[in-house]
Scaffold this motif. Structure first.
Motif, PDB file in Angstrom:
ATOM      1  N   SER A 302       2.680  -6.103   2.782  1.00  0.00           N
ATOM      2  CA  SER A 302       1.556  -5.371   2.176  1.00  0.00           C
ATOM      3  C   SER A 302       0.252  -6.112   2.441  1.00  0.00           C
ATOM      4  N   ILE A 303      -0.517  -5.622   3.400  1.00  0.00           N
ATOM      5  CA  ILE A 303      -1.807  -6.232   3.736  1.00  0.00           C
ATOM      6  C   ILE A 303      -2.893  -5.157   3.699  1.00  0.00           C
ATOM      7  N   ALA A 304      -4.107  -5.583   3.403  1.00  0.00           N
ATOM      8  CA  ALA A 304      -5.222  -4.639   3.258  1.00  0.00           C
ATOM      9  C   ALA A 304      -5.830  -4.224   4.586  1.00  0.00           C
ATOM     10  N   SER A 305      -5.452  -4.870   5.674  1.00  0.00           N
ATOM     11  CA  SER A 305      -5.973  -4.485   6.991  1.00  0.00           C
ATOM     12  C   SER A 305      -5.404  -3.127   7.407  1.00  0.00           C
ATOM     13  N   ALA A 306      -6.160  -2.393   8.232  1.00  0.00           N
ATOM     14  CA  ALA A 306      -5.706  -1.091   8.718  1.00  0.00           C
ATOM     15  C   ALA A 306      -4.484  -1.254   9.614  1.00  0.00           C
ATOM     16  N   GLN A 307      -3.469  -0.379   9.405  1.00  0.00           N
ATOM     17  CA  GLN A 307      -2.246  -0.412  10.203  1.00  0.00           C
ATOM     18  C   GLN A 307      -1.887   1.011  10.622  1.00  0.00           C
ATOM     19  N   GLN A 308      -1.246   1.104  11.778  1.00  0.00           N
ATOM     20  CA  GLN A 308      -0.817   2.399  12.283  1.00  0.00           C
ATOM     21  C   GLN A 308       0.586   2.712  11.772  1.00  0.00           C
ATOM     22  N   THR A 309       0.799   3.983  11.354  1.00  0.00           N
ATOM     23  CA  THR A 309       2.117   4.370  10.868  1.00  0.00           C
ATOM     24  C   THR A 309       2.297   5.876  11.015  1.00  0.00           C
ATOM     25  N   VAL A 310       3.342   6.395  10.351  1.00  0.00           N
ATOM     26  CA  VAL A 310       3.687   7.819  10.404  1.00  0.00           C
ATOM     27  C   VAL A 310       3.976   8.283   8.987  1.00  0.00           C
ATOM     28  N   ASN A 311       3.661   9.536   8.657  1.00  0.00           N
ATOM     29  CA  ASN A 311       3.985  10.062   7.327  1.00  0.00           C
ATOM     30  C   ASN A 311       5.248  10.913   7.401  1.00  0.00           C
ATOM     31  N   ARG A 312       5.686  11.421   6.254  1.00  0.00           N
ATOM     32  CA  ARG A 312       6.935  12.191   6.177  1.00  0.00           C
ATOM     33  C   ARG A 312       6.837  13.519   6.928  1.00  0.00           C
ATOM     34  N   SER A 313       5.629  13.959   7.198  1.00  0.00           N
ATOM     35  CA  SER A 313       5.448  15.209   7.945  1.00  0.00           C
ATOM     36  C   SER A 313       5.494  14.987   9.454  1.00  0.00           C
ATOM     37  N   GLU A 315       3.378  12.971  11.202  1.00  0.00           N
ATOM     38  CA  GLU A 315       2.043  12.795  11.766  1.00  0.00           C
ATOM     39  C   GLU A 315       1.690  11.313  11.847  1.00  0.00           C
ATOM     40  N   GLU A 316       1.059  10.908  12.919  1.00  0.00           N
ATOM     41  CA  GLU A 316       0.584   9.533  13.039  1.00  0.00           C
ATOM     42  C   GLU A 316      -0.682   9.375  12.209  1.00  0.00           C
ATOM     43  N   VAL A 317      -0.695   8.357  11.364  1.00  0.00           N
ATOM     44  CA  VAL A 317      -1.836   8.141  10.468  1.00  0.00           C
ATOM     45  C   VAL A 317      -2.170   6.655  10.427  1.00  0.00           C
ATOM     46  N   GLU A 318      -3.306   6.335   9.837  1.00  0.00           N
ATOM     47  CA  GLU A 318      -3.712   4.947   9.607  1.00  0.00           C
ATOM     48  C   GLU A 318      -3.645   4.673   8.114  1.00  0.00           C
ATOM     49  N   ILE A 319      -3.230   3.469   7.744  1.00  0.00           N
ATOM     50  CA  ILE A 319      -3.059   3.146   6.336  1.00  0.00           C
ATOM     51  C   ILE A 319      -3.668   1.781   6.019  1.00  0.00           C
ATOM     52  N   GLU A 320      -4.273   1.685   4.851  1.00  0.00           N
ATOM     53  CA  GLU A 320      -4.709   0.410   4.286  1.00  0.00           C
ATOM     54  C   GLU A 320      -4.066   0.303   2.916  1.00  0.00           C
ATOM     55  N   ILE A 321      -3.300  -0.743   2.688  1.00  0.00           N
ATOM     56  CA  ILE A 321      -2.535  -0.875   1.449  1.00  0.00           C
ATOM     57  C   ILE A 321      -3.371  -1.593   0.403  1.00  0.00           C
ATOM     58  N   HIS A 322      -3.598  -0.915  -0.707  1.00  0.00           N
ATOM     59  CA  HIS A 322      -4.350  -1.501  -1.807  1.00  0.00           C
ATOM     60  C   HIS A 322      -3.396  -1.837  -2.957  1.00  0.00           C
ATOM     61  N   GLY A 323      -3.910  -2.477  -3.982  1.00  0.00           N
ATOM     62  CA  GLY A 323      -3.079  -2.873  -5.111  1.00  0.00           C
ATOM     63  C   GLY A 323      -2.979  -4.378  -5.210  1.00  0.00           C
TER      64      GLY A 323
END
Length: 366
Positions: A302-313, A315-323
C-alpha cells in the motif's frame, strides 16, 4: 474457507477480519496447569500493535486481549483457550475508492478469483491484522517453552540496503530504537532511509532474523514434518514473507562440503557441533545447537504513489492508495516471527514425546 488452522497437538485456529467486529484465536492442546493471564499475552500484542512510531500505521488500536475460556484461577485447564481482540478504529470509508479495483501487491485479485467476492475493507482475512491471533497464541506457546528453558529472540537484520553489523551487534539495543535493530548505527541509517522513502510516497522491505536457544536435540520428524520444513511453512504463512533460509541458507549453495559440514566434538562429555552452518537442524531434527533462520519481507504494497492496475470490469485504471499504512512491515513483524516459531517448536516438542516406546512406558507407569 479452509486453511485457518495450524499445528498437530498444540493447534490453533485464527478468525476475524481487519475491519470486522474483532480478531481472535482458539488454542487447542495446551497442557493444563500453565500459569496464564491476559497480561502475559498483552505484552506480546503490544509489540505488534499499530501507532507506535511514524514508521507504523497511524491506526489507533489498543489491541486489548480478553481470555474467554480455557483458564481458571490463573491456570490453563487443558480445554480450548479462546482469545479475542476487538477492533475499535475501523475506517472502512478509507477503502471506498478501491472496492472494485485490484491493488498491486495485494491479494485482491487472487481472493476474488477464488471466492467470487472479497472484503475490500483493509483486505479482510488477507490483512496483516490477522496476525493478532497468531501472536496471542504464540505468547502461550512461548510460555510453555520458557518453562523448559527454551527461548526465542527475533530482531530486524536489515531494512532495504541497511544491514546490522556483527561487530556492533547488541541484543539490548533492539529495545532502544523503533526498528528493533540490535545495532544503533544501523538503526539510525535505516531511519534516514525510511524517511527518504516516505517523502517519495514509497515503502521498503527487510529481513528478520530469529534465534532459538535451549532447544534439545531430537525435536522434529525426518520426512514430511521436519523441524526446518515446518518452520518454513509457518514463517512463509505470514502474509508479506517472500523468502526463508535456515543456517547458511542460500550461501550453502556456493560452499563446499569441507566448509559447510559442521564438525562434531565433545564438551563436558556431551556431543556438540564446532560450527553451526546447518542452523540447528540435521535431517529435519534439531541437533542441540541454536536454531538460526531468516525471513525476507517484501515492501509494504500500500503506497500513495500512482500505480497501474485493472478493475473488476476489466478496465485498465490508475490508483493511488490512501489511508493509514506502514511504510515498512518489518518492525511489527518481528514478534509475529517469534510467535510462529514458538507455535512450531512447541507443537513438535509435544509430538516428539511419543517417539520412543520407553518414554511412553515411563510416563504411564507413574
Amino acid at each position: 474457507m479452509a486453511g485457518s488452522t495450524y499445528g498437530t497437538i498444540f493447534k490453533i485456529m485464527t478468525w476475524g477480519e481487519s475491519h470486522g467486529t474483532g480478531i481472535g484465536v482458539v488454542v487447542d492442546g495446551c497442557p493444563a496447569g500453565l500459569e496464564l493471564g491476559e497480561a502475559d499475552i498483552q505484552a506480546w500484542l503490544d509489540r505488534r500493535k499499530p501507532g507506535q512510531s511514524k514508521f507504523t500505521t497511524a491506526r489507533q488500536e489498543g489491541d486489548r486481549v480478553e481470555i474467554l475460556s480455557g483458564v481458571f484461577a490463573g491456570k490453563t485447564t487443558g480445554t480450548p483457550i479462546a482469545l479475542e481482540v476487538r477492533n475499535t478504529d475501523q475506517r472502512s470509508h478509507d477503502y471506498g475508492n478501491i472496492m472494485d479495483v485490484y491493488r498491486p501487491g495485494h491479494a485482491d485479485f487472487t481472493f476474488d478469483r477464488k471466492y467470487g467476492f472479497r472484503d475490500y475493507r483493509g483486505g479482510g482475512r488477507s490483512s496483516g491484522r490477522e496476525t493478532i491471533g497468531r501472536v496471542a497464541a504464540g505468547a502461550i506457546a512461548a510460555k510453555v517453552l520458557e518453562s523448559l528453558g527454551i527461548r526465542i529472540q527475533a530482531y530486524t537484520r536489515s531494512i532495504g540496503p541497511v544491514s546490522i553489523s556483527p561487530e556492533r551487534f547488541d541484543p539490548e539495543e533492539m529495545w532502544k530504537n523503533r526498528l528493533y535493530m540490535p545495532d544503533a548505527e544501523a538503526a539510525r541509517a535505516a531511519e534516514a532511509y525510511l524517511e527518504e522513502l516516505m517523502a517519495r510516497r514509497d515503502s521498503s522491505g527487510g529481513v528478520v532474523e530469529c534465534r532459538v536457544t535451549g532447544i534439545p536435540a531430537g525435536v522434529g520428524e525426518p520426512v514430511f514434518e521436519k523441524l526446518d520444513a515446518n518452520l518454513a511453512k509457518a514463517i512463509l504463512s505470514i502474509g508479506a514473507v517472500k523468502g526463508f533460509e535456515i543456517g547458511d541458507g542460500f550461501a550453502a549453495a556456493g560452499s563446499t562440503g569441507s566448509v559447510n559440514n559442521d564438525a562434531f566434538g565433545l564438551e563436558r562429555g556431551a556431543v556438540c557441533k564446532r560450527t553451526n552452518h546447518s542452523g540447528g537442524t540435521l535431517g529435519g531434527i534439531s541437533d542441540g545447537s541454536d536454531l538460526v533462520f531468516r525471513a525476507a519481507f517484501k515492501p509494504t504494497p500500500s503506497i500513495a504513489s500512482a500505480q497501474q492496475t485493472v478493475n473488476r470490469s476489466g478496465e485498465e485504471v490508475e490508483i493511488e492508495i490512501h489511508g493509514r499504512h506502514d511504510p515498512i512491515i518489518v518492525p511489527r513483524a518481528v514478534v509475529v516471527v517469534e510467535a510462529m516459531t514458538a507455535l512450531t517448536v512447541c507443537d513438535l516438542l509435544l509430538v516428539s514425546m511419543s517417539s520412543r516406546m520407553e518414554w511412553i512406558q515411563e510416563f504411564f507407569r507413574r
